[in-house]
Design a protein around this motif. Structure first.
Motif, mmCIF file in Angstrom:
data_model
loop_
_atom_site.group_PDB
_atom_site.id
_atom_site.type_symbol
_atom_site.label_atom_id
_atom_site.label_comp_id
_atom_site.label_asym_id
_atom_site.label_seq_id
_atom_site.Cartn_x
_atom_site.Cartn_y
_atom_site.Cartn_z
ATOM 1 N N GLY A 189 0.726 -1.325 0.056
ATOM 2 C CA GLY A 189 0.380 0.332 -0.020
ATOM 3 C C GLY A 189 0.156 0.865 -0.088
ATOM 4 N N PHE A 190 2.440 1.490 -0.273
ATOM 5 C CA PHE A 190 2.403 2.478 -0.711
ATOM 6 C C PHE A 190 2.074 3.335 -1.631
ATOM 7 C CE2 PHE A 190 5.044 -0.843 -2.556
ATOM 8 C CZ PHE A 190 4.613 -0.545 -3.865
ATOM 9 N N THR A 191 2.765 4.456 -1.674
ATOM 10 C CA THR A 191 2.539 5.897 -3.110
ATOM 11 C C THR A 191 3.685 5.067 -3.606
ATOM 12 O OG1 THR A 191 1.859 6.888 -1.474
ATOM 13 C CG2 THR A 191 1.634 7.596 -3.068
ATOM 14 N N LEU A 192 3.138 5.148 -4.925
ATOM 15 C CA LEU A 192 4.311 5.204 -5.952
ATOM 16 C C LEU A 192 4.245 6.054 -6.505
ATOM 17 C CD1 LEU A 192 6.180 3.205 -7.358
ATOM 18 C CD2 LEU A 192 4.043 2.334 -8.873
ATOM 19 N N VAL A 193 5.664 6.252 -7.498
ATOM 20 C CA VAL A 193 5.788 7.549 -8.465
ATOM 21 C C VAL A 193 7.200 7.325 -9.470
ATOM 22 C CG1 VAL A 193 6.627 10.139 -8.445
ATOM 23 C CG2 VAL A 193 5.220 9.569 -6.456
ATOM 24 N N TYR A 194 5.739 6.848 -10.112
ATOM 25 C CA TYR A 194 7.061 6.150 -11.218
ATOM 26 C C TYR A 194 7.837 6.865 -12.624
ATOM 27 C CZ TYR A 194 8.015 1.369 -13.808
ATOM 28 O OH TYR A 194 8.936 0.614 -14.582
ATOM 29 N N VAL A 195 9.141 7.381 -12.858
ATOM 30 C CA VAL A 195 9.154 7.444 -14.329
ATOM 31 C C VAL A 195 9.684 6.199 -15.153
ATOM 32 C CG1 VAL A 195 11.537 8.654 -15.361
ATOM 33 C CG2 VAL A 195 10.341 9.921 -12.948
ATOM 34 N N THR A 196 8.518 6.067 -16.689
ATOM 35 C CA THR A 196 9.391 6.269 -17.296
ATOM 36 C C THR A 196 9.081 6.828 -18.544
ATOM 37 O OG1 THR A 196 8.848 4.165 -18.750
ATOM 38 C CG2 THR A 196 6.974 4.921 -17.838
ATOM 39 N N HIS A 197 9.677 6.658 -20.370
ATOM 40 C CA HIS A 197 8.616 7.084 -21.830
ATOM 41 C C HIS A 197 7.972 5.881 -22.140
ATOM 42 C CE1 HIS A 197 13.205 4.969 -21.523
ATOM 43 N NE2 HIS A 197 12.679 3.953 -23.146
#
Length: 226
Positions: A189-197
């Motif tokens: 249940g963590f908060t996720l910030v995910y970088v991608t192209h």
């Protein structure tokens, strides 16, 4: 109360503006994907959240508390409850899987018994229980990704930041790891910030996708990138 809030945050490196007056809220438990071409400011946003960079202007709040303001960090990275998985994973080749995972726990001075128990929980969580004494160089790309995830989650972060972690995997392994990330998110249940192209990663991982262009928010959508 938002888990992460940016209020008119800007960041420049010499003459190049990386982030230009961005305001943004990330809610608790959300999976936000930052999407866009190289140089649009995605990784800079992660570094600002993590405390690895300082805003030139504006405020950053973590869980309602002011973490950074113009030119200064008010909370150091270790105070923010954040785990991070880097693009190159940054695993220590001379350490075993167990030693890599427990590194952050040692830094937090967790007692030996509790540390060993936490390492065991993490390798079971990412399904690497048979590899405690292996070194990263002997593992497959997907297994190394799991070690990096376990290390980031070992300290029970409120927020998990991931900076293009799957970019070096083939399509099959990338799909497996996307499923693994979703499983761990549902379990923990963590908060996720995910970088991608990658459109596929943005579509599958994000409850919300934010497209950046030249340091500003170009668009935002639920799920897939526009």
């Amino acid at each position: 109360m938002s888990m992460i809030e940016f209020r008119e945050v800007s960041k420049a490196y010499q003459s190049r503006v990386a982030i230009d007056a961005i305001s943004l809220k990330v809610e608790r438990g959300e999976r936000v994907v930052l999407f866009g071409p190289s140089g649009c400011g995605k990784s800079t946003l992660l570094h600002l959240i993590a405390g690895l960079a300082k805003p030139d202007s504006g405020d950053i709040l973590i869980d309602g508390e002011l973490a950074a303001t113009a030119g200064k960090n008010l909370q150091e990275p270790e105070q923010r409850g954040i785990g991070m998985v880097f693009q190159d994973l940054a695993l220590w080749s001379h350490m075993t899987v167990a030693e890599n995972i427990e590194f952050g726990l040692i830094a937090k001075r967790v007692a030996n018994r509790e540390r060993r128990q936490r390492v065991r929980e993490m390798v079971d969580l990412v399904r690497l229980g048979d590899y405690l004494n292996a070194r990263p160089g002997t593992l497959s790309g997907g297994e190394q990704q799991r070690v990096a995830l376990a290390r980031a989650l070992a300290t029970a972060p409120r927020i998990l930041l991931m900076d293009e972690p799957l970019s070096n995997l083939d399509d099959e392994l990338s799909l497996q790891m996307r499923q693994e990330i979703l499983r761990l998110h549902y379990d923990i249940g963590f908060t996720l910030v995910y970088v991608t192209h990658s459109h596929n990663e943005a579509k599958e991982l994000g409850t919300r996708t934010i497209r950046l262009r030249q340091g500003r928010i170009d668009s935002a959508s639920n799920g897939a990138a526009a």
